[in-house]
Design a protein around this motif. Structure first.
Motif, PDB file in Angstrom:
ATOM      1  N   SER A  82       2.564   1.887  -3.245  1.00  9.79           N
ATOM      2  CA  SER A  82       1.671   2.328  -4.319  1.00  9.79           C
ATOM      3  C   SER A  82       1.570   3.841  -4.414  1.00  9.79           C
ATOM      4  N   VAL A  83       1.892   4.544  -3.317  1.00 16.04           N
ATOM      5  CA  VAL A  83       1.859   6.014  -3.333  1.00 16.04           C
ATOM      6  C   VAL A  83       3.264   6.610  -3.224  1.00 16.04           C
ATOM      7  N   LEU A 116      -6.253  -1.195   0.545  1.00 11.76           N
ATOM      8  CA  LEU A 116      -6.411  -0.070  -0.377  1.00 11.76           C
ATOM      9  C   LEU A 116      -6.376   1.283   0.327  1.00 11.76           C
ATOM     10  N   THR A 138      -4.455   6.375   0.767  1.00 11.03           N
ATOM     11  CA  THR A 138      -5.426   5.716  -0.096  1.00 11.03           C
ATOM     12  C   THR A 138      -4.732   5.411  -1.411  1.00 11.03           C
ATOM     13  N   SER A 139      -4.961   4.229  -1.946  1.00 12.63           N
ATOM     14  CA  SER A 139      -4.340   3.838  -3.201  1.00 12.63           C
ATOM     15  C   SER A 139      -4.792   4.786  -4.307  1.00 12.63           C
ATOM     16  N   LEU A 158       0.827  -1.204   0.000  1.00 10.18           N
ATOM     17  CA  LEU A 158       0.000   0.000   0.000  1.00 10.18           C
ATOM     18  C   LEU A 158       0.866   1.260   0.000  1.00 10.18           C
TER      19      LEU A 158
END
Length: 300
Positions: free
Chosen positions: A35-36, A65, A85-86, A32
């Motif tokens: 992903s950011v 997510l 948040t994804s 997670l």
């Protein structure tokens, strides 16, 4: 009548459910943050799980997510962090949903967080108020060769377990809230240097593994020379390696030292508060200790 936040949230063609951060596999949490583009390792997530509490937004097959954590200090204050948040959900209201669950879990507490540029509008809508900019300084550390540093008053030595109580008290004076459990936990995972006037601890700096290398923080001192006296040994210890420090200081000898040590400003976030603001940003006079560097953007 107050409406409680729901246990699930419908997003486009799928639903999310809430989970406890303690129950989610570390690799899913790591995925997670990756992903950011955040640098947290699985080990960093585990440190945070041992230091605080939080929620995770999960899809139908258990993928993480979104997340949001809080770190209580006493009965009336907490810091909030790891609000992620994804990319798939960033315009769907998931972060607000997670934040409202935190409000529901710890009602009435004064809260502080460090907001990225992308998240500031969200936090303003939740009644957080801006306080001060945090400068994320990082790079390959080097010991500055130019300039003669101002002398600190006292002697520097490695911190030991017997210094924890003094560090907790000094941190509380600088930060504005007593963070006993966090400082004890940081001592377990950090190397530390302290400045002593006789037997009295007057400044300290901790340094631990984090992200791409190591992070220095917290740093508490009464003046720039004292702060530099306890930070400089960490820079020497990690010369040639990646080092990071998060600070509210934007000028003066301390800020200049960071730039000359291979740690220029890489990015900024904004400290924001909801409820009563702490006293650490007020003008307490030269005798009052200051928090020169955060423990981390998440922990404050």
């Amino acid at each position: 009548m107050e409406v409680k936040p729901s246990e699930s949230l419908k997003i486009d063609a799928f639903s999310m459910r809430i989970g406890d951060v303690q129950d989610v596999d570390l690799e899913r949490l790591h995925a997670l943050s990756l992903s950011v583009g955040w640098p947290h390792r699985a080990e960093d997530w585990q440190f945070l799980r041992e230091s605080g509490q939080g929620f995770v937004a999960l899809d139908e097959i258990g993928r993480a997510l979104g997340s949001a954590m809080w770190f209580p200090h006493g009965a009336n204050f907490a810091t909030v962090g790891m609000v992620i948040t994804s990319p798939r959900l960033q315009t769907q209201g998931a972060a607000q949903w997670l934040m409202k669950r935190i409000f529901d879990r710890i009602p009435g507490r004064d809260l502080r967080l460090n907001a990225t540029r992308a998240a500031r509008r969200l936090y303003l809508s939740l009644d957080f108020q801006p306080e001060k900019t945090v400068y994320q300084c990082q790079g390959i550390a080097r010991v500055p060769t130019a300039g003669r540093p101002t002398e600190a008053h006292g002697g520097v030595r490695t911190l030991e377990a017997g210094d924890i109580a003094a560090a907790i008290a000094l941190d509380a004076a600088g930060f504005g809230v007593r963070r006993t459990a966090l400082i004890e936990k940081l001592f377990e995972h950090s190397a530390g240097y302290g400045l002593f006037d006789g037997n009295k601890l007057t400044a300290f700096a901790l340094c631990r593994p984090f992200g791409r290398g190591h992070v220095i923080g917290p740093v508490v001192a009464g003046s720039d020379p004292d702060a530099l006296a306890v930070v400089r040994p960490h820079v020497a210890d990690h010369s040639g390696y990646f080092l990071r420090i998060d600070t509210h200081m934007d000028n003066g000898e301390f800020a200049a030292f960071l730039s000359h040590s291979g740690m220029p400003v890489f990015d900024t976030v904004l400290t924001m508060s909801k409820g009563k603001c702490l006293a650490d940003f007020s003008d307490g006079g030269s005798a009052r200790p200051k928090t020169y560097a955060l423990a981390s953007q998440t922990l404050g």
